[in-house]
Design a protein around this motif. Structure first.
Motif, PDB file in Angstrom:
ATOM      1  N   ASP A  13      63.909 -40.498  28.121  1.00  0.00           N
ATOM      2  CA  ASP A  13      63.536 -39.866  26.859  1.00  0.00           C
ATOM      3  C   ASP A  13      62.244 -40.468  26.317  1.00  0.00           C
ATOM      4  OD1 ASP A  13      64.103 -38.020  24.726  1.00  0.00           O
ATOM      5  OD2 ASP A  13      64.635 -39.781  23.501  1.00  0.00           O
ATOM      6  N   MET A  14      62.106 -41.781  26.409  1.00  0.00           N
ATOM      7  CA  MET A  14      60.897 -42.437  25.937  1.00  0.00           C
ATOM      8  C   MET A  14      59.685 -41.999  26.768  1.00  0.00           C
ATOM      9  SD  MET A  14      59.856 -46.444  25.931  1.00  0.00           S
ATOM     10  CE  MET A  14      59.752 -46.403  27.699  1.00  0.00           C
ATOM     11  N   LEU A  15      59.835 -41.947  28.096  1.00  0.00           N
ATOM     12  CA  LEU A  15      58.725 -41.518  28.946  1.00  0.00           C
ATOM     13  C   LEU A  15      58.324 -40.070  28.662  1.00  0.00           C
ATOM     14  CD1 LEU A  15      59.683 -43.146  32.356  1.00  0.00           C
ATOM     15  CD2 LEU A  15      57.800 -43.770  30.842  1.00  0.00           C
ATOM     16  N   SER A  19      54.664 -38.995  27.247  1.00  0.00           N
ATOM     17  CA  SER A  19      53.866 -38.007  27.994  1.00  0.00           C
ATOM     18  C   SER A  19      53.481 -36.834  27.107  1.00  0.00           C
ATOM     19  CB  SER A  19      54.651 -37.497  29.194  1.00  0.00           C
ATOM     20  OG  SER A  19      54.955 -38.538  30.062  1.00  0.00           O
ATOM     21  N   LEU A  20      54.399 -36.402  26.275  1.00  0.00           N
ATOM     22  CA  LEU A  20      54.118 -35.276  25.377  1.00  0.00           C
ATOM     23  C   LEU A  20      53.009 -35.636  24.388  1.00  0.00           C
ATOM     24  CD1 LEU A  20      55.143 -32.408  24.695  1.00  0.00           C
ATOM     25  CD2 LEU A  20      56.628 -33.473  23.017  1.00  0.00           C
ATOM     26  N   VAL A  21      53.098 -36.794  23.786  1.00  0.00           N
ATOM     27  CA  VAL A  21      52.077 -37.225  22.829  1.00  0.00           C
ATOM     28  C   VAL A  21      50.741 -37.453  23.534  1.00  0.00           C
ATOM     29  CG1 VAL A  21      51.419 -39.082  21.241  1.00  0.00           C
ATOM     30  CG2 VAL A  21      53.746 -38.163  21.206  1.00  0.00           C
ATOM     31  N   ALA A  22      50.771 -38.033  24.732  1.00  0.00           N
ATOM     32  CA  ALA A  22      49.524 -38.252  25.476  1.00  0.00           C
ATOM     33  C   ALA A  22      48.862 -36.918  25.817  1.00  0.00           C
ATOM     34  CB  ALA A  22      49.797 -39.046  26.745  1.00  0.00           C
ATOM     35  N   GLY A  23      49.659 -35.931  26.201  1.00  0.00           N
ATOM     36  CA  GLY A  23      49.113 -34.608  26.497  1.00  0.00           C
ATOM     37  C   GLY A  23      48.487 -33.969  25.274  1.00  0.00           C
ATOM     38  N   LEU A  25      47.212 -35.573  22.683  1.00  0.00           N
ATOM     39  CA  LEU A  25      45.979 -36.304  22.379  1.00  0.00           C
ATOM     40  C   LEU A  25      44.852 -35.932  23.340  1.00  0.00           C
ATOM     41  CD1 LEU A  25      47.347 -39.858  21.539  1.00  0.00           C
ATOM     42  CD2 LEU A  25      46.303 -38.222  19.981  1.00  0.00           C
ATOM     43  N   LEU A  26      45.171 -35.827  24.634  1.00  0.00           N
ATOM     44  CA  LEU A  26      44.144 -35.421  25.597  1.00  0.00           C
ATOM     45  C   LEU A  26      43.632 -34.016  25.307  1.00  0.00           C
ATOM     46  CD1 LEU A  26      45.442 -36.843  28.988  1.00  0.00           C
ATOM     47  CD2 LEU A  26      43.334 -37.424  27.802  1.00  0.00           C
ATOM     48  N   GLY A  27      44.546 -33.124  24.969  1.00  0.00           N
ATOM     49  CA  GLY A  27      44.135 -31.767  24.633  1.00  0.00           C
ATOM     50  C   GLY A  27      43.239 -31.735  23.409  1.00  0.00           C
ATOM     51  N   ALA A  28      43.573 -32.522  22.412  1.00  0.00           N
ATOM     52  CA  ALA A  28      42.760 -32.560  21.193  1.00  0.00           C
ATOM     53  C   ALA A  28      41.373 -33.132  21.472  1.00  0.00           C
ATOM     54  CB  ALA A  28      43.460 -33.389  20.128  1.00  0.00           C
ATOM     55  N   LEU A  29      41.298 -34.086  22.390  1.00  0.00           N
ATOM     56  CA  LEU A  29      40.007 -34.695  22.683  1.00  0.00           C
ATOM     57  C   LEU A  29      39.162 -33.873  23.655  1.00  0.00           C
ATOM     58  CD1 LEU A  29      41.127 -38.417  23.074  1.00  0.00           C
ATOM     59  CD2 LEU A  29      39.872 -37.397  21.163  1.00  0.00           C
ATOM     60  N   MET A  30      39.800 -33.194  24.611  1.00  0.00           N
ATOM     61  CA  MET A  30      39.059 -32.526  25.683  1.00  0.00           C
ATOM     62  C   MET A  30      38.744 -31.061  25.394  1.00  0.00           C
ATOM     63  SD  MET A  30      40.899 -34.117  29.049  1.00  0.00           S
ATOM     64  CE  MET A  30      39.832 -33.245  30.178  1.00  0.00           C
ATOM     65  N   LEU A  31      39.602 -30.387  24.669  1.00  0.00           N
ATOM     66  CA  LEU A  31      39.406 -28.948  24.471  1.00  0.00           C
ATOM     67  C   LEU A  31      38.440 -28.674  23.326  1.00  0.00           C
ATOM     68  CD1 LEU A  31      43.075 -27.713  24.865  1.00  0.00           C
ATOM     69  CD2 LEU A  31      41.200 -27.374  26.455  1.00  0.00           C
ATOM     70  N   PRO A  32      37.670 -27.594  23.436  1.00  0.00           N
ATOM     71  CA  PRO A  32      36.799 -27.220  22.321  1.00  0.00           C
ATOM     72  C   PRO A  32      37.631 -26.690  21.154  1.00  0.00           C
ATOM     73  CG  PRO A  32      36.669 -25.589  24.074  1.00  0.00           C
ATOM     74  CD  PRO A  32      37.519 -26.707  24.579  1.00  0.00           C
ATOM     75  N   ASP A  33      36.978 -26.401  20.050  1.00  0.00           N
ATOM     76  CA  ASP A  33      37.685 -25.929  18.848  1.00  0.00           C
ATOM     77  C   ASP A  33      38.447 -24.624  19.085  1.00  0.00           C
ATOM     78  OD1 ASP A  33      36.811 -28.102  17.460  1.00  0.00           O
ATOM     79  OD2 ASP A  33      35.074 -27.074  16.592  1.00  0.00           O
ATOM     80  N   THR A  34      37.952 -23.794  19.993  1.00  0.00           N
ATOM     81  CA  THR A  34      38.635 -22.528  20.265  1.00  0.00           C
ATOM     82  C   THR A  34      39.890 -22.731  21.101  1.00  0.00           C
ATOM     83  OG1 THR A  34      37.349 -22.149  22.273  1.00  0.00           O
ATOM     84  CG2 THR A  34      36.466 -21.239  20.208  1.00  0.00           C
ATOM     85  N   GLY A  35      39.980 -23.855  21.797  1.00  0.00           N
ATOM     86  CA  GLY A  35      41.134 -24.133  22.649  1.00  0.00           C
ATOM     87  C   GLY A  35      41.033 -23.496  24.020  1.00  0.00           C
ATOM     88  N   LYS A  36      39.895 -22.881  24.324  1.00  0.00           N
ATOM     89  CA  LYS A  36      39.717 -22.179  25.599  1.00  0.00           C
ATOM     90  C   LYS A  36      38.659 -22.896  26.426  1.00  0.00           C
ATOM     91  CE  LYS A  36      38.976 -17.501  27.256  1.00  0.00           C
ATOM     92  NZ  LYS A  36      38.694 -16.130  26.840  1.00  0.00           N
TER      93      LYS A  36
END
Length: 78
Positions: A13-15, A19-23, A25-36
């Motif tokens: 459950d912890m892992l 993983s969910l939070v890391a994903g 955070l990575l999405g917020a940092l890597m994706l542009p504002d449009t999300g595409k």
């Protein structure tokens, strides 16, 4: 033992939560504002393909004594 299963579940459950939070955070940092982003989509797709190829190789499913799925289909149809 229930005590052992409880510890294994808590680690799993912890892992999962990490993983969910890391994903996220990575999405917020890597994706542009449009999300595409086709680059991120391609990167994730290649990652899945590499992981699948590694899993097939590591699990040893295709040895000489085991036919590949394509050989099984060919034999059953012809």
């Amino acid at each position: 033992d229930d005590e052992f299963l409880g510890r294994v579940f808590s680690i799993y459950d912890m892992l999962f939560n990490v993983s969910l939070v890391a994903g996220l955070l990575l999405g917020a940092l890597m994706l542009p504002d449009t999300g595409k982003s086709y680059a991120v989509l391609t990167f994730v797709g290649v990652g899945y393909a590499v992981t699948a190829a590694w899993y097939v190789w590591a699990s040893g499913r295709w040895h000489k004594d085991h036919p590949s799925p394509l050989e099984v289909v060919a034999v059953s149809h012809g």
